[in-house]
Design an enzyme around this catalytic site. Structure first.
Site, mmCIF file in Angstrom:
data_model
loop_
_atom_site.group_PDB
_atom_site.id
_atom_site.type_symbol
_atom_site.label_atom_id
_atom_site.label_comp_id
_atom_site.label_asym_id
_atom_site.label_seq_id
_atom_site.Cartn_x
_atom_site.Cartn_y
_atom_site.Cartn_z
ATOM 1 N N GLU A 45 -4.222 -55.805 -55.295
ATOM 2 C CA GLU A 45 -4.376 -57.009 -56.083
ATOM 3 C C GLU A 45 -5.406 -56.542 -57.221
ATOM 4 O OE1 GLU A 45 -6.392 -61.445 -55.089
ATOM 5 O OE2 GLU A 45 -6.442 -59.773 -53.902
ATOM 6 N N LYS A 114 -1.402 -66.174 -58.515
ATOM 7 C CA LYS A 114 -1.870 -66.357 -57.087
ATOM 8 C C LYS A 114 -2.235 -67.903 -56.745
ATOM 9 C CE LYS A 114 -5.293 -64.726 -53.993
ATOM 10 N NZ LYS A 114 -6.605 -63.928 -53.838
ATOM 11 N N CYS A 175 -2.790 -61.710 -50.993
ATOM 12 C CA CYS A 175 -3.952 -61.597 -50.412
ATOM 13 C C CYS A 175 -4.421 -62.921 -49.441
ATOM 14 C CB CYS A 175 -5.305 -61.376 -51.126
ATOM 15 S SG CYS A 175 -6.580 -60.991 -50.326
ATOM 16 N N SER A 312 -37.749 -41.147 -40.874
ATOM 17 C CA SER A 312 -38.957 -41.590 -40.447
ATOM 18 C C SER A 312 -38.992 -41.239 -38.860
ATOM 19 C CB SER A 312 -39.089 -43.289 -39.972
ATOM 20 O OG SER A 312 -38.397 -43.929 -39.513
#
Length: 663
Positions: A45, A114, A175, A312
């Protein structure tokens, strides 16, 4: 007989606004598709400009340069004799659309906009694009002059249409359309469309592989996949199961005919591919893959010489360190597999054109620096754990004392005010205690950036290092970190991952890589080590400071974001979820404490370090979780509703410590 067709789909490492690089990658993918015998190539896309252009989609330059790239593609010999399906933004009648452009032999066949936008979670497509709502309708699109000069066409079809070749019919989805209850492919299938394609730009999220797997974020993965299918198999299946539905079709698909065949007449010996059996990764494997590829993608694009991590000796920073090691494992595997692009990128990062990594540990020593920033409040245990893990991973490790810098800053304050603040353990107030903790945390951030900028220079090497953050999603949710401390970094691979998932990930790393140091790290209580030790032992732990466990916090975080709960509705759910563990009064106390912490600290999320999005309850203010950052932190109305509800409930209590279990 001419019934077998070979198709290619691509997942490319495109980069927003990198038109040059994007065009090269598109052409390379088409070349690979043709070598593998494909007659149709589907790309991602918005691949021409890159999906993540955000508000650059508003700019006319983005549209202009997209068409310039399209012209380059149309004019290239590489794109001849294969149907190319590319993604780009197109403006039609002054409306911006997210489109697929299909072309063949210097002719544009159709432009398909789309029809359903992704507009939830981290997606904002409706901000930049409009959906095409005219079902089965097609209009004329007038091509820009630069495209007309190549194609000889003035107009092309624009709208909801399908492509009819001499031997089959292809319909395209984009999509989010796939997830719609009324997906376009349903009606297309009923109208005889045999091949459906779906271009996607979906993100990766833990435990969502069954919906969309998008771990391909670096040059370490195969980009182009081809598959051969037998159209007669499709027709036989449709003929048996779908025949009774075909007469109910209301409006036929608009077909664009093209004089081109996907199949060849002599394909009887061409083998077909079987459906892929997908391997679902565990969440721990996903963490070792997704964030690791994301780190490499960022590093190689940034032009820097590696990473620096304040280590750490706790779960969070150790998880970040292990993800860097996983990245080096993937890189070494890619180099061993002969991936020349990865080797070229590694050599560029380390600044040595003749370098070839020997193993992940050796590569870590080249591109990964860790430092333990000790203070008078640090324990020997955390120092040893950080040193041991760094040695097992292979990072270049340093011990840096921050006491001199902290005393210098406090000295400046004392000269100006005549006062010297004290820790609560030494008789100071809560305000003094918090300020002294924050000074230590912020000094560590300043030193991290200093060493990131100059460490390679001190070793006689060019370049700088990217600073890695290690604040998890649960700490971000409550604001349990100092603004502008080591949570402030260039990027954070664990910012969207929960504490419980990180612990599981470290167990996975301990077993897979035999990192013995992780055993001690997992067994130790999480602590910031910002308050004085008592007889050399810790007096401060994260969960005591927050007033709840990380497991409880994960439940609360999911209710807040995923279930969309405010204080009252969260209380109403938790009294049932935790009924065997806490009384309603105790649940009310935890809910109130969380929302106070959340609202007091929400301002910290406006400066949060960019992180890998991996959790659906992430509080990331910049992309995903849009909220105010200044609240009335008393929540008077909401908390009164909770109190009223508690007063009407039976006064049962399960506050006995022995009765409590992990939530």
């Amino acid at each position: 007989m001419g019934r077998k067709v070979t198709l290619a789909t691509c997942s490319l490492n495109q980069w927003a606004l990198d038109f040059e690089g994007n065009a090269d990658r598109i052409l390379k993918s088409i070349e690979i598709a043709k070598v593998n015998g494909a007659k149709y190539r589907l790309g991602p896309e918005l691949e021409i400009c890159g999906y993540g252009c955000a508000d650059h989609f508003y700019e006319s330059d983005t549209l202009l340069h997209s068409f310039e790239v399209l012209k380059t593609l149309l004019d290239s010999p590489t794109t001849q004799d294969i149907i190319c399906d590319v993604g780009m933004p197109v403006m039609h009648h002054n409306v911006r659309y997210n489109c697929r452009v299909l072309f063949l032999n210097r002719k544009i066949l159709l432009i398909r906009p789309k029809m359903l936008m992704a507009n939830h979670g981290i997606y904002r497509e409706m901000r930049w694009f409009s959906p095409w709502r005219r079902l089965r309708e097609v209009e004329e699109y007038f091509l820009p002059r630069m495209i007309q000069e190549v194609t000889g066409q003035d107009t092309v079809p624009f709208g909801d249409c399908v492509l009819s070749t001499k031997d089959s019919c292809i319909g395209t989805e984009i999509c989010a359309e796939l997830w719609s209850p009324n997906s376009p492919h349903i009606q297309m299938g009923l109208d005889g469309v045999e091949i459906f394609t779906n271009s996607s730009a979906s993100h990766h999220e833990l435990r969502k592989a069954d919906q969309r797997v998008n771990l391909i974020k670096s040059a370490t993965a195969k980009e182009v996949i081809t598959a051969t299918l037998d159209l007669e198999d499709v027709r036989s299946y449709r003929g048996e199961l779908c025949q009774q539905h075909l007469e109910g079709q209301q409006k036929p698909c608009h077909r664009i005919k093209v004089d081109f065949s996907l199949s060849s007449p002599n394909d009887i010996y061409l083998p077909t591919h079987q459906p892929i059996q997908w391997h679902f990764h565990t969440p721990e494997e996903e963490i070792s893959l997704g964030p690791a590829c994301w780190l490499w993608d960022y590093l190689r694009r940034s032009g820097q010489g590696g990473f620096l991590l304040p280590l750490s000796g706790g779960v969070d920073s150790s998880s970040t360190a292990c993800i860097v090691h996983c990245m080096c494992v993937l890189l070494c595997q890619a180099v061993d597999d002969g991936n020349s692009q990865v080797l070229q990128d590694v050599r560029r990062v380390v600044g040595d054109d003749s370098y070839t990594p020997q193993d992940p540990k050796e590569l870590c020593g080249r591109i990964f620096t860790t430092c333990y920033m000790t203070s008078e409040n640090s324990s020997q245990d955390t120092c040893s754990r950080a040193r041991d893990l760094a040695g097992q991973i292979g990072s270049a490790h340093m011990n840096i004392s921050i006491d001199m810098a902290v005393k210098g800053i406090l000295g400046i304050f004392s000269v100006v005010t005549g006062r010297w603040p004290q820790f609560r353990a030494n008789g100071g107030s809560n305000r003094e205690n918090l300020a002294l903790q924050n000074v230590q945390a912020r000094v560590r951030m300043v030193l991290a950036y200093l060493f990131a900028q100059l460490s390679l220079w001190a070793r006689g090497k060019p370049g700088g290092l990217l600073v890695l953050g290690s604040a998890n999603v649960d700490e971000s949710l409550t604001g349990y970190f100092t603004k502008y401390d080591c949570s402030s970094a260039d990027i954070n691979p664990i910012g969207g991952i929960s504490k419980s998932d990180l612990k599981s990930f470290l167990v996975y790393c301990a077993e897979r890589f035999q990192f013995a140091a992780l055993r001690g790290i997992l067994a130790a209580p999480p602590t910031a080590e910002l308050e004085p030790l008592t007889d050399g032992q810790l007096t401060q732990t994260d969960e005591a400071d927050m007033g709840m466990t990380y497991s409880e916090l994960s439940v609360i975080g999911r209710l807040r974001k995923i279930s969309k709960c405010g204080p009252f509705s969260m209380f109403c759910k938790l009294i049932h979820m935790w009924k065997d563990v806490f009384s309603p009064t105790e649940v009310a106390q935890k809910v109130k404490r969380f929302f106070r912490m959340y609202s007091v600290n929400r301002h910290k999320m406006t400066t949060v370090t960019p992180s890998y999005h991996a959790e659906s309850y992430s509080p990331d203010d910049n992309r995903f979780d849009l909220r105010p950052f200044l609240y009335n932190t008393r929540w008077t109305w909401q908390f009164r509703c909770i109190d009223n509800q508690v007063s009407q409930m039976p006064t049962t209590s399960t506050s006995n410590t022995e009765q409590k279990t992990s939530v």
